[in-house]
Design an enzyme around this catalytic site. Structure first.
Site, PDB file in Angstrom:
ATOM      1  N   GLU A  41       2.951   8.846   3.520  1.00 53.71           N
ATOM      2  CA  GLU A  41       2.752   8.976   2.378  1.00 53.71           C
ATOM      3  C   GLU A  41       3.216  10.039   1.626  1.00 53.71           C
ATOM      4  O   GLU A  41       3.427  11.104   2.618  1.00 53.71           O
ATOM      5  CB  GLU A  41       1.183   8.829   1.888  1.00 53.71           C
ATOM      6  CG  GLU A  41       0.435   8.951   0.844  1.00 53.71           C
ATOM      7  CD  GLU A  41      -0.808   9.023   0.590  1.00 53.71           C
ATOM      8  OE1 GLU A  41      -1.776   9.205   1.812  1.00 53.71           O
ATOM      9  OE2 GLU A  41      -1.587   9.053  -0.313  1.00 53.71           O
ATOM     10  N   LYS A 111      -0.376   3.076  -5.613  1.00 56.69           N
ATOM     11  CA  LYS A 111      -1.511   3.301  -4.770  1.00 56.69           C
ATOM     12  C   LYS A 111      -2.778   2.939  -5.765  1.00 56.69           C
ATOM     13  O   LYS A 111      -2.701   3.633  -7.023  1.00 56.69           O
ATOM     14  CB  LYS A 111      -1.739   4.658  -4.207  1.00 56.69           C
ATOM     15  CG  LYS A 111      -3.052   5.035  -3.294  1.00 56.69           C
ATOM     16  CD  LYS A 111      -2.892   6.158  -2.676  1.00 56.69           C
ATOM     17  CE  LYS A 111      -4.056   6.481  -1.761  1.00 56.69           C
ATOM     18  NZ  LYS A 111      -3.850   7.857  -1.117  1.00 56.69           N
ATOM     19  N   CYS A 144      -2.470   4.589   2.403  1.00 56.30           N
ATOM     20  CA  CYS A 144      -3.642   5.568   2.892  1.00 56.30           C
ATOM     21  C   CYS A 144      -5.092   5.056   2.717  1.00 56.30           C
ATOM     22  O   CYS A 144      -5.567   4.119   3.270  1.00 56.30           O
ATOM     23  CB  CYS A 144      -3.388   6.719   2.591  1.00 56.30           C
ATOM     24  SG  CYS A 144      -4.188   8.072   3.640  1.00 56.30           S
TER      25      CYS A 144
HETATM   26  C1  ACM Z   1      -5.453   9.734   1.518  1.00 54.72           C
HETATM   27  O1  ACM Z   1      -5.742   8.661   0.855  1.00 54.72           O
HETATM   28  N1  ACM Z   1      -4.388  10.254   1.370  1.00 54.72           N
HETATM   29  C2  ACM Z   1      -6.501  10.286   2.199  1.00 54.72           C
END
Ligand code: ACM
Length: 265
Positions: A41, A111, A144
């Site tokens: 990420e 995301k 993530c």
């Molecule tokens: C995250 O979502 N980077 C912990």
């Protein structure tokens, strides 16, 4: 099909350095004849921003920026790569996973579940995570903290994903174990590419891993290491959803009893 995870330590806001670290990982993947590569990420920018201006200074438009360029050209040899990118649009920033294949940008996932201070810099995505096809196999993408919402891996499975590609910058200690469960409960492969190192006092956990459809760890990288790990898989193994001779992990569901899951309150 050769599937690889790359564990990296991006330098906060240092785009030149991150580009060169990324090039080194791409060389390693090329030398090892990797077909599908997952990068962490926010691998272009680093993670612990202190202002929106900082985040914007490290963001790029997808697929117009330098990182996109590099990934497009790497993918232009019968390869697929997914990378976490700090994405800018004229209005907003997104914490995105961009997918490049055969020399083209084929998908971007923004995301959905933002973690802690990410809520100060990024707008959450508003679209379902994508499944893309490559060499006859189907790859789902999540980022993530989506690990903590099992609905995401399930949705990807229901959309046909055989392998879940998962760029990450993990802080909490639970995800690697949780991804074993995501594999088993969906009978899919998972590939989590985490970052390593410490940024402004925040420590990242490394331990990137690839799991098979039974939750077995096929490849892993130690907490502090950078580099790649890879394994040859048959994505079609994920088409067998029988968890026992009499239990199909998808068809045995009882969605009429799960209606609470799709209510927001
Ligand atoms: C995250 O979502 N980077 C912990």
């Amino acid at each position: 099909m050769r599937l690889a995870i790359a564990q990296m330590e991006p330098m906060l806001l240092d785009l030149d350095e991150n580009l060169s670290r990324l090039k080194e990982l791409l060389h390693q993947a090329e030398d090892n004849r990797v077909d599908v590569l997952v990068l962490p990420e926010l691998c272009n920018s680093g993670y612990v921003f202190e202002s929106l201006e900082e985040a914007r200074s490290a963001a790029e438009e997808i697929p117009l920026g330098r990182f996109s360029d590099l990934l497009i050209s790497w993918s232009n040899h019968e390869r697929l790569v997914v990378a976490g990118i700090c994405e800018s649009t004229p209005q907003r920033l997104y914490n995105s996973a961009a997918v490049f294949s055969q020399g083209e940008h084929i998908a971007t996932y923004r995301k959905i579940h933002l973690f802690l201070n990410e809520k100060d810099w990024f707008k959450p995505g508003t679209e379902e995570p994508p499944v893309v096809e490559f060499k006859g196999a189907r790859f789902g993408v999540m980022v993530c903290f989506d690990w903590a919402f099992p609905e995401i891996a399930r949705v990807l499975t229901l959309k046909g994903a055989q392998v879940i590609l998962h760029p990450a910058n993990l802080v909490l200690p639970y995800c690697q174990d949780a991804m074993i469960t995501r594999s088993v409960e969906n009978s899919v492969f998972t590939a989590t590419a985490n970052r390593t190192g410490t940024e402004r006092g925040v420590e990242f956990s490394g331990n990137s891993q690839i799991t098979n459809t039974n939750g077995k760890i096929l490849a892993t990288l130690d907490r502090g290491r950078t580099g790649i790990a890879f394994v040859d898989i048959q994505p079609q193994d994920a088409d067998n959803k029988m968890i026992t001779v009499r239990n199909h992990i998808i068809d045995d569901r009882r969605p009429e009893l799960y209606t609470r899951l799709v209510k927001s309150g």
